[in-house]
Scaffold this motif. Structure first.
Motif, PDB file in Angstrom:
ATOM      1  N   ASN A 116      -0.247  -0.547  -0.717  1.00  0.00           N
ATOM      2  CA  ASN A 116      -1.084  -0.207   0.420  1.00  0.00           C
ATOM      3  C   ASN A 116      -1.250  -1.437   1.298  1.00  0.00           C
ATOM      4  O   ASN A 116      -0.943  -2.565   0.893  1.00  0.00           O
ATOM      5  N   GLY A 117      -1.709  -1.225   2.522  1.00  0.00           N
ATOM      6  CA  GLY A 117      -1.893  -2.333   3.455  1.00  0.00           C
ATOM      7  C   GLY A 117      -2.944  -2.005   4.481  1.00  0.00           C
ATOM      8  O   GLY A 117      -3.573  -0.940   4.443  1.00  0.00           O
ATOM      9  N   LYS A 118      -3.119  -2.893   5.432  1.00  0.00           N
ATOM     10  CA  LYS A 118      -4.107  -2.677   6.487  1.00  0.00           C
ATOM     11  C   LYS A 118      -3.688  -1.485   7.342  1.00  0.00           C
ATOM     12  O   LYS A 118      -2.515  -1.325   7.679  1.00  0.00           O
ATOM     13  N   THR A 119      -4.676  -0.683   7.708  1.00  0.00           N
ATOM     14  CA  THR A 119      -4.405   0.566   8.411  1.00  0.00           C
ATOM     15  C   THR A 119      -3.669   0.349   9.725  1.00  0.00           C
ATOM     16  O   THR A 119      -2.707   1.065  10.042  1.00  0.00           O
ATOM     17  N   ASN A 120      -4.106  -0.648  10.502  1.00  0.00           N
ATOM     18  CA  ASN A 120      -3.465  -0.863  11.810  1.00  0.00           C
ATOM     19  C   ASN A 120      -2.005  -1.278  11.656  1.00  0.00           C
ATOM     20  O   ASN A 120      -1.149  -0.897  12.464  1.00  0.00           O
ATOM     21  N   VAL A 121      -1.701  -2.025  10.598  1.00  0.00           N
ATOM     22  CA  VAL A 121      -0.320  -2.442  10.364  1.00  0.00           C
ATOM     23  C   VAL A 121       0.526  -1.246   9.930  1.00  0.00           C
ATOM     24  O   VAL A 121       1.665  -1.072  10.382  1.00  0.00           O
ATOM     25  N   ARG A 141      -2.685   8.793   5.832  1.00  0.00           N
ATOM     26  CA  ARG A 141      -4.074   8.672   5.397  1.00  0.00           C
ATOM     27  C   ARG A 141      -4.387   9.699   4.309  1.00  0.00           C
ATOM     28  O   ARG A 141      -5.122   9.418   3.359  1.00  0.00           O
ATOM     29  N   ASN A 199      -3.090   8.430   0.980  1.00  0.00           N
ATOM     30  CA  ASN A 199      -3.972   7.410   0.408  1.00  0.00           C
ATOM     31  C   ASN A 199      -5.237   8.042  -0.149  1.00  0.00           C
ATOM     32  O   ASN A 199      -5.739   7.639  -1.210  1.00  0.00           O
ATOM     33  N   ASP A 231      -0.492  -5.441  -2.047  1.00  0.00           N
ATOM     34  CA  ASP A 231      -0.641  -5.498  -0.594  1.00  0.00           C
ATOM     35  C   ASP A 231       0.722  -5.591   0.085  1.00  0.00           C
ATOM     36  O   ASP A 231       1.471  -6.552  -0.111  1.00  0.00           O
ATOM     37  N   THR A 289       0.989  -5.345   3.490  1.00  0.00           N
ATOM     38  CA  THR A 289       0.719  -5.559   4.913  1.00  0.00           C
ATOM     39  C   THR A 289       1.793  -6.421   5.551  1.00  0.00           C
ATOM     40  O   THR A 289       2.321  -6.105   6.620  1.00  0.00           O
ATOM     41  N   ASP A 290       2.137  -7.515   4.893  1.00  0.00           N
ATOM     42  CA  ASP A 290       3.159  -8.440   5.415  1.00  0.00           C
ATOM     43  C   ASP A 290       4.387  -8.353   4.507  1.00  0.00           C
ATOM     44  O   ASP A 290       4.433  -8.966   3.445  1.00  0.00           O
TER      45      ASP A 290
END
Length: 261
Positions: A38-43, A131, A134, A156, A158-159
């Motif tokens: 999972n990661g940050k929603t905006n990313v 979403r 998740n 994570d 995200t990156d």
């Protein structure tokens, strides 16, 4: 149809097997674990939008047009189209309904507007579906934990440029420890209500006529489809009884008001 046994009965038998509980049957493999990427929603949203753009660049619109002409156009003319069944409910098709069914007489500008509307709708639905996925993970493994729910380790993503550092290496270390029977340095995500869990408590569900052992198992049972079905069934029966009582009372009042001849 092959066995003559209802699916619900098969599920019930699985829950009753050794290692099963109210959420399902026993696990197929011993001592598994779950990696939740999972990661940050905006990313993630930006990544999903780029995926849609890539699908468009690979010919999504032409594919939709071809599918529409071969399978969908006739159904629309016959008023038999239903975007809630089969392949037609897939994300990426019904979002372009207006664009695919528009008249040939409209301007190119209007046609482009409809196409862009479909693209934006496709992106929104894709983000919403992510979403939903998740949410399913949280509800299934973290909010309704039971004795046979494996530990969930969050990784994570995200990156993705740091994939080896934040995803691959931690995952391999966790697997190595679990295979050796050791406790990994990384902790699994805490399930809700684990601290206050009583594994030996007994709960009687009068609606389902079952005895549920364990606090978390009882919580999971109360949220299960079968239990909620029984709750709705009872509520409807009570409402029907109330209506019968009101009708009988009304009829009785009317009978009292009718003068005897």
């Amino acid at each position: 149809m092959d066995t003559g046994v209802p699916h619900s009965r098969l599920l019930e038998e699985q829950r009753g097997q050794d290692g099963g509980d109210c959420l399902g049957g026993p696990l197929r493999f011993q001592d598994p674990c779950i990696f939740w990427l999972n990661g940050k929603t905006n990313v993630l949203d930006e990544r999903l939008d780029k995926r849609v753009d890539q699908m468009l660049s690979l010919g999504l619109i032409d594919e939709l047009k071809d599918f529409h002409l071969r399978f969908n156009e006739k159904m629309i003319k016959e008023s038999s189209q239903n975007y809630q069944h089969g392949i037609f409910q897939s994300i990426g098709f019904k979002e372009f309904h207006e664009y695919l069914t528009t008249s040939e007489n409209i301007s190119q500008e209007e046609r482009d507007k409809l196409m862009n509307k479909g693209i934006e709708s496709l992106k929104q639905v894709t983000r919403r579906y992510a979403r939903k996925q998740n949410k399913w993970v949280r509800n299934r493994f973290l909010k309704r934990p039971a004795s046979n729910v494996p530990p969930v380790y969050g990784l994570d993503v995200t990156d993705v440029t740091n994939w080896e550092t934040t995803v691959l290496t931690p995952a391999l270390e966790i697997l190595d420890c679990l295979q050796k029977g050791e406790q990994p340095s990384a902790q699994p995500i805490k399930a809700e209500g684990v601290e206050s869990r009583n594994k030996r408590s007994h709960h009687m569900c009068d609606l389902c006529e079952k005895v549920i052992i364990g606090d978390l198992e009882w919580t999971a049972h109360q949220k299960s489809k079968n239990h909620l079905y029984q709750v709705r069934k009872k509520r409807k029966a009570e409402q029907a009884t109330d209506l019968d009582i009101k009708h009988a009372k009304h009829q009785n009042d009317c009978d009292k008001q009718v003068p005897a001849l």
